[in-house]
Scaffold this motif. Sequence first.
Motif, PDB file in Angstrom:
ATOM      1  N   ASN A 106     -14.314  -2.216  15.623  1.00 47.33           N
ATOM      2  CA  ASN A 106     -14.632  -2.501  14.205  1.00 47.33           C
ATOM      3  C   ASN A 106     -15.762  -3.526  14.071  1.00 47.33           C
ATOM      4  O   ASN A 106     -15.737  -4.404  13.231  1.00 47.33           O
ATOM      5  N   ARG A 107     -16.790  -3.350  14.930  1.00 47.81           N
ATOM      6  CA  ARG A 107     -17.902  -4.317  14.937  1.00 47.81           C
ATOM      7  C   ARG A 107     -18.800  -4.191  13.702  1.00 47.81           C
ATOM      8  O   ARG A 107     -19.536  -5.097  13.360  1.00 47.81           O
ATOM      9  N   GLN A 108     -18.814  -3.009  13.096  1.00 45.01           N
ATOM     10  CA  GLN A 108     -19.627  -2.772  11.896  1.00 45.01           C
ATOM     11  C   GLN A 108     -21.074  -3.230  12.125  1.00 45.01           C
ATOM     12  O   GLN A 108     -21.587  -4.098  11.409  1.00 45.01           O
ATOM     13  N   PRO A 109     -21.736  -2.622  13.128  1.00 38.65           N
ATOM     14  CA  PRO A 109     -23.042  -3.147  13.551  1.00 38.65           C
ATOM     15  C   PRO A 109     -24.211  -2.663  12.704  1.00 38.65           C
ATOM     16  O   PRO A 109     -25.361  -2.928  13.010  1.00 38.65           O
ATOM     17  N   TRP A 110     -23.956  -1.921  11.627  1.00 35.60           N
ATOM     18  CA  TRP A 110     -25.029  -1.263  10.870  1.00 35.60           C
ATOM     19  C   TRP A 110     -25.842  -2.207  10.017  1.00 35.60           C
ATOM     20  O   TRP A 110     -25.354  -3.179   9.451  1.00 35.60           O
ATOM     21  N   ARG A 111     -27.122  -1.865   9.925  1.00 34.34           N
ATOM     22  CA  ARG A 111     -28.032  -2.506   8.977  1.00 34.34           C
ATOM     23  C   ARG A 111     -28.947  -1.395   8.442  1.00 34.34           C
ATOM     24  O   ARG A 111     -29.302  -0.480   9.174  1.00 34.34           O
ATOM     25  N   PHE A 112     -29.315  -1.502   7.188  1.00 32.12           N
ATOM     26  CA  PHE A 112     -30.132  -0.460   6.561  1.00 32.12           C
ATOM     27  C   PHE A 112     -31.402  -1.120   6.008  1.00 32.12           C
ATOM     28  O   PHE A 112     -31.315  -2.028   5.196  1.00 32.12           O
ATOM     29  N   VAL A 113     -32.543  -0.658   6.474  1.00 29.11           N
ATOM     30  CA  VAL A 113     -33.806  -1.183   5.946  1.00 29.11           C
ATOM     31  C   VAL A 113     -34.416  -0.082   5.066  1.00 29.11           C
ATOM     32  O   VAL A 113     -34.794   0.978   5.565  1.00 29.11           O
ATOM     33  N   VAL A 114     -34.457  -0.350   3.779  1.00 27.80           N
ATOM     34  CA  VAL A 114     -34.956   0.659   2.825  1.00 27.80           C
ATOM     35  C   VAL A 114     -36.429   0.382   2.554  1.00 27.80           C
ATOM     36  O   VAL A 114     -36.788  -0.697   2.090  1.00 27.80           O
ATOM     37  N   VAL A 115     -37.266   1.353   2.857  1.00 31.01           N
ATOM     38  CA  VAL A 115     -38.708   1.171   2.649  1.00 31.01           C
ATOM     39  C   VAL A 115     -39.155   2.034   1.479  1.00 31.01           C
ATOM     40  O   VAL A 115     -39.029   3.260   1.517  1.00 31.01           O
ATOM     41  N   ARG A 172     -20.499   3.220  27.722  1.00 31.77           N
ATOM     42  CA  ARG A 172     -21.287   2.248  26.952  1.00 31.77           C
ATOM     43  C   ARG A 172     -22.190   2.945  25.944  1.00 31.77           C
ATOM     44  O   ARG A 172     -22.377   2.471  24.823  1.00 31.77           O
ATOM     45  N   LEU A 173     -22.731   4.108  26.343  1.00 29.69           N
ATOM     46  CA  LEU A 173     -23.581   4.850  25.404  1.00 29.69           C
ATOM     47  C   LEU A 173     -22.757   5.376  24.232  1.00 29.69           C
ATOM     48  O   LEU A 173     -23.182   5.315  23.068  1.00 29.69           O
ATOM     49  N   ALA A 174     -21.566   5.893  24.557  1.00 37.37           N
ATOM     50  CA  ALA A 174     -20.703   6.437  23.502  1.00 37.37           C
ATOM     51  C   ALA A 174     -20.343   5.341  22.512  1.00 37.37           C
ATOM     52  O   ALA A 174     -20.344   5.542  21.291  1.00 37.37           O
ATOM     53  N   SER A 175     -20.060   4.166  23.035  1.00 37.23           N
ATOM     54  CA  SER A 175     -19.671   3.075  22.171  1.00 37.23           C
ATOM     55  C   SER A 175     -20.844   2.612  21.309  1.00 37.23           C
ATOM     56  O   SER A 175     -20.688   2.339  20.114  1.00 37.23           O
ATOM     57  N   PHE A 176     -22.027   2.560  21.919  1.00 33.93           N
ATOM     58  CA  PHE A 176     -23.206   2.061  21.195  1.00 33.93           C
ATOM     59  C   PHE A 176     -23.609   3.028  20.073  1.00 33.93           C
ATOM     60  O   PHE A 176     -23.640   2.658  18.899  1.00 33.93           O
ATOM     61  N   TYR A 177     -23.896   4.280  20.458  1.00 32.43           N
ATOM     62  CA  TYR A 177     -24.367   5.233  19.443  1.00 32.43           C
ATOM     63  C   TYR A 177     -23.215   5.749  18.578  1.00 32.43           C
ATOM     64  O   TYR A 177     -23.408   6.045  17.396  1.00 32.43           O
ATOM     65  N   ALA A 220     -37.932   7.163  -0.641  1.00 27.39           N
ATOM     66  CA  ALA A 220     -37.328   6.071   0.146  1.00 27.39           C
ATOM     67  C   ALA A 220     -37.170   6.514   1.599  1.00 27.39           C
ATOM     68  O   ALA A 220     -36.674   7.618   1.874  1.00 27.39           O
ATOM     69  N   LEU A 221     -37.605   5.658   2.502  1.00 26.90           N
ATOM     70  CA  LEU A 221     -37.373   5.884   3.933  1.00 26.90           C
ATOM     71  C   LEU A 221     -36.351   4.842   4.373  1.00 26.90           C
ATOM     72  O   LEU A 221     -36.616   3.639   4.276  1.00 26.90           O
ATOM     73  N   VAL A 222     -35.204   5.312   4.822  1.00 31.76           N
ATOM     74  CA  VAL A 222     -34.148   4.368   5.194  1.00 31.76           C
ATOM     75  C   VAL A 222     -34.036   4.332   6.719  1.00 31.76           C
ATOM     76  O   VAL A 222     -33.714   5.336   7.358  1.00 31.76           O
ATOM     77  N   LEU A 223     -34.360   3.158   7.267  1.00 29.27           N
ATOM     78  CA  LEU A 223     -34.235   2.969   8.710  1.00 29.27           C
ATOM     79  C   LEU A 223     -32.831   2.470   8.982  1.00 29.27           C
ATOM     80  O   LEU A 223     -32.485   1.371   8.527  1.00 29.27           O
ATOM     81  N   VAL A 224     -32.050   3.254   9.692  1.00 21.88           N
ATOM     82  CA  VAL A 224     -30.715   2.767  10.042  1.00 21.88           C
ATOM     83  C   VAL A 224     -30.821   2.068  11.395  1.00 21.88           C
ATOM     84  O   VAL A 224     -31.355   2.627  12.358  1.00 21.88           O
ATOM     85  N   CYS A 225     -30.326   0.853  11.411  1.00 22.67           N
ATOM     86  CA  CYS A 225     -30.413   0.016  12.617  1.00 22.67           C
ATOM     87  C   CYS A 225     -29.008  -0.383  13.043  1.00 22.67           C
ATOM     88  O   CYS A 225     -28.068  -0.357  12.250  1.00 22.67           O
ATOM     89  N   THR A 226     -28.901  -0.775  14.303  1.00 21.60           N
ATOM     90  CA  THR A 226     -27.630  -1.288  14.801  1.00 21.60           C
ATOM     91  C   THR A 226     -27.893  -2.569  15.579  1.00 21.60           C
ATOM     92  O   THR A 226     -28.919  -2.687  16.272  1.00 21.60           O
ATOM     93  N   ILE A 227     -26.993  -3.524  15.432  1.00 25.38           N
ATOM     94  CA  ILE A 227     -27.170  -4.794  16.143  1.00 25.38           C
ATOM     95  C   ILE A 227     -26.987  -4.537  17.641  1.00 25.38           C
ATOM     96  O   ILE A 227     -26.007  -3.904  18.049  1.00 25.38           O
ATOM     97  N   SER A 264     -16.266   2.154  13.808  1.00 24.39           N
ATOM     98  CA  SER A 264     -17.167   1.595  14.828  1.00 24.39           C
ATOM     99  C   SER A 264     -16.302   0.953  15.906  1.00 24.39           C
ATOM    100  O   SER A 264     -15.180   0.506  15.623  1.00 24.39           O
ATOM    101  N   GLY A 265     -16.825   0.909  17.143  1.00 25.10           N
ATOM    102  CA  GLY A 265     -16.056   0.367  18.259  1.00 25.10           C
ATOM    103  C   GLY A 265     -15.628  -1.071  17.977  1.00 25.10           C
ATOM    104  O   GLY A 265     -16.449  -1.887  17.533  1.00 25.10           O
TER     105      GLY A 265
END
Length: 204
Positions: free
Chosen positions: A42-51, A118-123, A100-107, A39-40
């Motif tokens: 090394n921000r490690q912006p991931w979050r996983f919401v498991v439904v 900026r888009l490349a870095s974000f996504y 399970a539906l896993v919503l992957v989110c980013t801060i 990650s750009g």
Amino acid sequence: MGIELLTTTRAFRRRLDLTRTVARQDLLDCVRIAVHAPSGSNRQPWRFVVVQDYQTKQRIAEYYRKAFAANLSGRTPRPDELGDLSSARHLADHLHEVPALVLVCTIGRPPEPASPLRLASFYGSIYPAVWNFMLALHERGLGSCLTTAHLYYEREIAELLDIPFDEVAQVALIPVAHLRPGPSVAARRAPATEVTMWDRWGTA
Ligand SMILES: Cc1cc2nc3c(=O)[nH]c(=O)nc-3n(C[C@H](O)[C@H](O)[C@H](O)COP(=O)(O)O)c2cc1C
């Protein structure tokens, strides 16, 4: 992990076993592998919401189906897209039944104004984790499919799941299930020689 895992991790839709539950530990094990992605800065912006709650899955599936229909209306699918489309419709119809539906989110929110960098870095700081997650699932006999149709209703789904919309972006919805038995077939893709150029564009 071998080359075979990389070439046979497909968009699994019809092969998802809707009758078996998926253990939380398996999902956590796969998240543990997902977070080794780059990650750009090394921000490690991931979050996983498991439904896994059925009623919540039903609400998400309703939004997904509305978005899926809206996305298709007014455009003619390419002939080579028809098989994929029928399987995509199958998934849409059964989404609430997937264990399970896993919503992957980013801060953060998508950059505005947008710029290529900026888009490349974000996504680019979240999609490698998404793919790691899908590979790790497949290695355990779990199937998934990268989907984004729900993003038409990102705000509504954020409200449903208490995701702070102004601070966190959803980037993918990954349905996860055990895989029913079936052939492990590599995806059909254009040959490397057709998509590779040397020294400059157009010299394939
Ligand atoms: C950014 C992205 C968004 C996608 N969105 C959806 C989606 O909303 N619904 C769906 O069924 N598949 C979705 N897919 C899955 C693609 O259709 C699938 O990866 C592609 O057809 C290749 O499938 P294959 O690996 O089985 O050949 C998406 C894939 C990507 C990379």
